[in-house]
Design a protein around this motif. Sequence first.
Motif, PDB file in Angstrom:
ATOM      1  N   MET A 148      45.251  42.624  42.042  1.00 34.98           N
ATOM      2  CA  MET A 148      44.479  41.398  42.121  1.00 34.98           C
ATOM      3  C   MET A 148      45.443  40.249  42.391  1.00 34.98           C
ATOM      4  SD  MET A 148      41.872  42.069  38.893  1.00 34.98           S
ATOM      5  CE  MET A 148      41.193  40.411  38.895  1.00 34.98           C
ATOM      6  N   LYS A 150      45.831  37.217  41.482  1.00 30.77           N
ATOM      7  CA  LYS A 150      46.367  36.534  40.319  1.00 30.77           C
ATOM      8  C   LYS A 150      45.540  36.931  39.098  1.00 30.77           C
ATOM      9  CE  LYS A 150      43.701  32.365  41.428  1.00 30.77           C
ATOM     10  NZ  LYS A 150      43.775  30.913  41.723  1.00 30.77           N
ATOM     11  N   TYR A 152      42.943  37.051  36.249  1.00 29.11           N
ATOM     12  CA  TYR A 152      41.639  36.421  36.023  1.00 29.11           C
ATOM     13  C   TYR A 152      41.549  36.032  34.553  1.00 29.11           C
ATOM     14  CZ  TYR A 152      36.648  35.783  35.380  1.00 29.11           C
ATOM     15  OH  TYR A 152      35.430  35.256  35.060  1.00 29.11           O
ATOM     16  N   ARG A 153      41.267  34.760  34.304  1.00 28.66           N
ATOM     17  CA  ARG A 153      41.219  34.252  32.930  1.00 28.66           C
ATOM     18  C   ARG A 153      39.861  34.541  32.308  1.00 28.66           C
ATOM     19  NH1 ARG A 153      46.472  33.951  32.040  1.00 28.66           N
ATOM     20  NH2 ARG A 153      47.529  32.853  33.754  1.00 28.66           N
ATOM     21  N   ARG A 161      30.955  39.555  31.241  1.00 30.07           N
ATOM     22  CA  ARG A 161      31.211  38.978  32.560  1.00 30.07           C
ATOM     23  C   ARG A 161      31.110  40.065  33.622  1.00 30.07           C
ATOM     24  NH1 ARG A 161      33.629  35.525  29.253  1.00 30.07           N
ATOM     25  NH2 ARG A 161      33.654  33.330  29.893  1.00 30.07           N
ATOM     26  N   LEU A 163      31.862  40.563  37.699  1.00 32.23           N
ATOM     27  CA  LEU A 163      32.569  39.949  38.809  1.00 32.23           C
ATOM     28  C   LEU A 163      32.500  40.814  40.059  1.00 32.23           C
ATOM     29  CD1 LEU A 163      35.892  38.915  37.009  1.00 32.23           C
ATOM     30  CD2 LEU A 163      33.756  37.624  37.133  1.00 32.23           C
ATOM     31  N   VAL A 165      35.258  41.481  43.119  1.00 37.40           N
ATOM     32  CA  VAL A 165      36.689  41.270  43.362  1.00 37.40           C
ATOM     33  C   VAL A 165      37.061  41.876  44.711  1.00 37.40           C
ATOM     34  CG1 VAL A 165      39.037  41.745  42.548  1.00 37.40           C
ATOM     35  CG2 VAL A 165      37.205  41.292  40.896  1.00 37.40           C
ATOM     36  N   GLU A 212      37.481  33.742  48.993  1.00 35.75           N
ATOM     37  CA  GLU A 212      37.851  33.893  47.586  1.00 35.75           C
ATOM     38  C   GLU A 212      38.171  35.353  47.287  1.00 35.75           C
ATOM     39  OE1 GLU A 212      38.130  31.474  45.308  1.00 35.75           O
ATOM     40  OE2 GLU A 212      37.681  29.987  46.861  1.00 35.75           O
ATOM     41  N   VAL A 214      37.967  36.465  43.836  1.00 34.83           N
ATOM     42  CA  VAL A 214      37.166  36.822  42.666  1.00 34.83           C
ATOM     43  C   VAL A 214      36.016  35.835  42.554  1.00 34.83           C
ATOM     44  CG1 VAL A 214      37.135  37.112  40.151  1.00 34.83           C
ATOM     45  CG2 VAL A 214      39.200  37.707  41.427  1.00 34.83           C
ATOM     46  N   ASP A 216      32.155  35.226  40.232  1.00 28.04           N
ATOM     47  CA  ASP A 216      31.228  35.641  39.184  1.00 28.04           C
ATOM     48  C   ASP A 216      29.837  35.718  39.805  1.00 28.04           C
ATOM     49  OD1 ASP A 216      29.391  35.697  36.986  1.00 28.04           O
ATOM     50  OD2 ASP A 216      30.957  34.874  35.686  1.00 28.04           O
ATOM     51  N   SER A 288      43.232  37.630  29.666  1.00 22.17           N
ATOM     52  CA  SER A 288      43.213  37.715  31.120  1.00 22.17           C
ATOM     53  C   SER A 288      43.286  39.165  31.567  1.00 22.17           C
ATOM     54  CB  SER A 288      44.397  36.935  31.723  1.00 22.17           C
ATOM     55  OG  SER A 288      45.624  37.537  31.341  1.00 22.17           O
ATOM     56  N   GLN A 290      44.665  41.478  35.211  1.00 21.38           N
ATOM     57  CA  GLN A 290      45.152  41.594  36.584  1.00 21.38           C
ATOM     58  C   GLN A 290      45.299  43.082  36.889  1.00 21.38           C
ATOM     59  OE1 GLN A 290      48.916  39.731  37.545  1.00 21.38           O
ATOM     60  NE2 GLN A 290      48.380  39.544  39.711  1.00 21.38           N
TER      61      GLN A 290
END
Length: 463
Positions: A148, A150, A152-153, A161, A163, A165, A212, A214, A216, A288, A290
């Motif tokens: 990934m 960076k 993901y927080r 959640r 997502l 990706v 983008e 990532v 939601d 987070s 990754q």
Amino acid sequence: MNSMKRFSHFSVCLLGLFFLLLASCNQATSTKKQVTFTEDIAPLIFKNCTPCHQKNSVGPFPLLSYEDVQKRAKMIELATKTRYMPPWPADPNYSHFVDEKILSKEEIDMIGQWVHAECPYGDSAKLPPPPVFVAGSQLGKPDLVLKMEKPYRIKGDYLDRFLLVKIPYEIPRDTFIRAIEFIPGNPKLLHHMNGEMVRYDFDKKKNVFDGEKVVDVNDFPTVRSAYEKLGLPQDDGSYPILKLSVTNYLPGVLPTLYPKNIGGFLMSRKGAFFFKDVHYGPSKVDTSDQSQLNIFFRSGPLKLPTLELQLGTLGVSPIVPPLVIPPDSVKTFVTKFYVTSDISLLTINPHMHLLGKKFWAFALTASGDTIPLIKINKWDFRWQYFYTFKNMVKVPQGATIYVYGTFDNTANNPLNPFHPPRTVSEREGSMRTTDEMFQFIITYLPYENGDEKISLEPNDFKH
């Protein structure tokens, strides 16, 4: 008088026999083999524990050395005695699979004996070499690693959640892939992931890195608008070819690797890996993730592409009755599939959520013979393996695959997410852990004569 002599002589013989037996017992006791780490315990640990208990793996601490094992000896004794560890939900008395992690009663007793003897080390010359692992992989050194972009927080707001990706890539040429290994960056929170591969025509997508990486799904009114935000369409607005289900992840899942001529697919020169339904469970603290993909190439072209069949939720067969579990109830459901041509089963994946209690699948042939597939007597949401058979299993035309799932929606279920219990259902295929699913996913090939003799046991990973 003669009878007294005979009795006395018999008594002496009996007494002599008693002492002889006593001496033999003492000798056997004194020569009983001592259980040591090097000869007895290390082989068990290295085979059943170390694959998960190593650096950057799912185990919370390493078990690679005598010191690692000795300082947790009592914990290991308790975990194995209660069969909490090693985790292997499938009933070994019903069916067998590749890489089973099961300790016999004798092996469990031996661990206890070693612990009670204060963990003797033994002869260092007899210590087997510890398994060697490549950092961040269960298969070995990958040919390509994609991460990934960076981390993901994840907020500590105790919310699920979901997502989408994208991990774009460019490689020098179209290349055949043997296996893809998904490595979760945060295995404690990542509940599941379904991965597809986007294949772009080279001249129809100038920059695969646009868009983008990532999003939601809850932030977009339609799936199409989310796809556009990710930059998935080609430059003319058309959509590229998707290769479905190239990699998947569930709690406890380890990568599946078949013999060289089975499975795999083509990785185009320009494309992206697209993770649909990336689901993070609720977290109480900010954290987070990754995650990454380890990609293993193959030297030759694809010969036998695998096929997939999904029963139950979101699959080809209905659940009977519909998957609705009232509060304070334990209910069993069934889904079944009629096999229209001979097939060879490679891997199976049972799937339920927190209310799961038992799982049972088998095939019943037209002649009435039963083909056992899997039985899980105590469902464990945390360990949901892809179970690969030791040899391909033939299911003939005319057979019916039956799958039974039992769900516990009572206060006695410690994993019940609701207190007091409330009605839980599959809610149109929702993948939230607090909803339910009942699935049986089968990886298979069209049957060819002799498939039953083909071993699926893992061998050294060679390209």
